[in-house]
Write a protein that holds these residues in place. Structure first.
Motif, short mmCIF file in Angstrom:
data_model
loop_
_atom_site.label_atom_id
_atom_site.label_comp_id
_atom_site.label_asym_id
_atom_site.label_seq_id
_atom_site.Cartn_x
_atom_site.Cartn_y
_atom_site.Cartn_z
N PHE A 1 23.25 -13.54 -43.69
CA PHE A 1 22.56 -14.82 -43.52
C PHE A 1 23.03 -15.86 -44.55
N MET A 2 24.26 -15.71 -45.02
CA MET A 2 24.73 -16.54 -46.13
C MET A 2 25.41 -17.84 -45.69
N ASN A 3 25.68 -17.98 -44.40
CA ASN A 3 26.30 -19.21 -43.91
C ASN A 3 25.25 -20.08 -43.24
N PRO A 4 24.85 -21.20 -43.87
CA PRO A 4 23.80 -22.05 -43.29
C PRO A 4 24.22 -22.73 -42.00
N PHE A 5 25.52 -22.74 -41.70
CA PHE A 5 26.01 -23.38 -40.49
C PHE A 5 26.22 -22.40 -39.34
N ALA A 6 25.94 -21.13 -39.60
CA ALA A 6 26.08 -20.11 -38.55
C ALA A 6 24.95 -19.10 -38.72
N VAL A 7 23.73 -19.54 -38.48
CA VAL A 7 22.56 -18.68 -38.70
C VAL A 7 22.52 -17.58 -37.64
N PRO A 8 22.43 -16.31 -38.05
CA PRO A 8 22.39 -15.20 -37.09
C PRO A 8 21.16 -15.25 -36.19
N ILE A 9 21.32 -14.71 -34.99
CA ILE A 9 20.21 -14.57 -34.04
C ILE A 9 19.66 -13.15 -34.17
#
Length: 261
Positions: free
Chosen positions: A129-137
């Protein structure tokens, strides 16, 4: 690679061995020979990763040049049903030389017809969950039978490949009601936090990760996230990731509906 017979698997082993020979050539002269054991699909389950190995690469063109080096960390074994991970680490080298080495490695893999996919560092860490531009589903599945069916479908239907087990922290996820991640509680004896070993899969296009965090009852939280490093600005790859995600999401919904969960 995806194999339909033993010959295809043998061909892959030959290509991978060429990569090992290349790694032996680029390592520092005082390094020990690199040997990577190859496990075949005949094994009951994909062979998991054991302790990583590493070696130094001397990046000087001449002996009297300023000493610059990088470290290449790699899996200690290769399984034909699992990704093989390599990581470049460095402190004493300019970025341009690192880029050159990465380009050379990519060129060798292309020459040997091995698919090299760039992945973010957090894809092997406890948090994805470390990329704020690619939030996991995240999708909670509270039925062990459904989880088993979904996990099998990832490789059998949706063209994912096993990417190993990665220690994960369920506390970062909101939908924990009804789950029992007992292993994640703090140990009074050791005074240290424990994590859940989660199985992760990577789509063969390199565009999408799926991680399964199972609790003590076999239920799971399924986490799906983009490989933005590989997709970059490629609209075709992004569309591929979206298509795969929609198909997987629909399969999860249909499977749970049939089971009444």
């Amino acid at each position: 690679d995806s194999f339909t017979n033993s010959k295809g698997e043998d061909d892959y082993a030959v290509k991978f061995q060429k990569l090992v020979e290349y790694l032996n050539k680029i390592q520092s002269k005082d390094g020990s020979k690199i040997n990577i054991e190859i496990h075949r699909t005949g094994d009951a389950d994909p062979q998991g990763r054991s302790k990583n190995k590493r070696f130094l690469v001397d990046m000087r063109k001449k002996r009297d040049d300023k000493y610059e080096w990088m470290e290449l960390v790699h899996d200690s074994n290769c399984n034909t049903r699992r990704t093989f991970r390599m990581t470049i680490q460095w402190l004493v080298a300019v970025a341009s030389k690192i880029d050159d080495q990465a380009r050379l490695l990519r060129g060798r893999c292309s020459k040997y017809k091995l698919k090299l996919v760039s992945v973010p560092g957090y894809s092997s860490l406890r948090s994805c969950f470390m990329n704020p531009f690619a939030v996991p589903i995240t999708t909670p599945v509270r039925n062990k039978t459904c989880v088993n069916a979904i996990e099998a479908a990832l490789t059998n239907i949706f063209n994912f490949v096993y990417d190993g087990d990665h220690e994960s922290d369920p506390n970062e996820i909101d939908c924990l009601d009804g789950f029992d991640f007992e292993i994640n509680k703090y140990s009074i004896k050791k005074k240290m936090k424990k994590f859940v070993p989660a199985r992760q899969y990577l789509h063969r296009t390199g565009t999408l990760f799926t991680r399964l965090l199972r609790d003590t009852k076999g239920s799971a939280i399924i986490i799906i996230y983009l490989n933005q490093r590989h997709i970059a600005k490629d609209e075709q790859l992004l569309q591929c990731a979206r298509t795969v995600f929609v198909r997987v999401e629909q399969y999860i919904a249909d499977t749970c509906k049939k089971a009444g969960c």
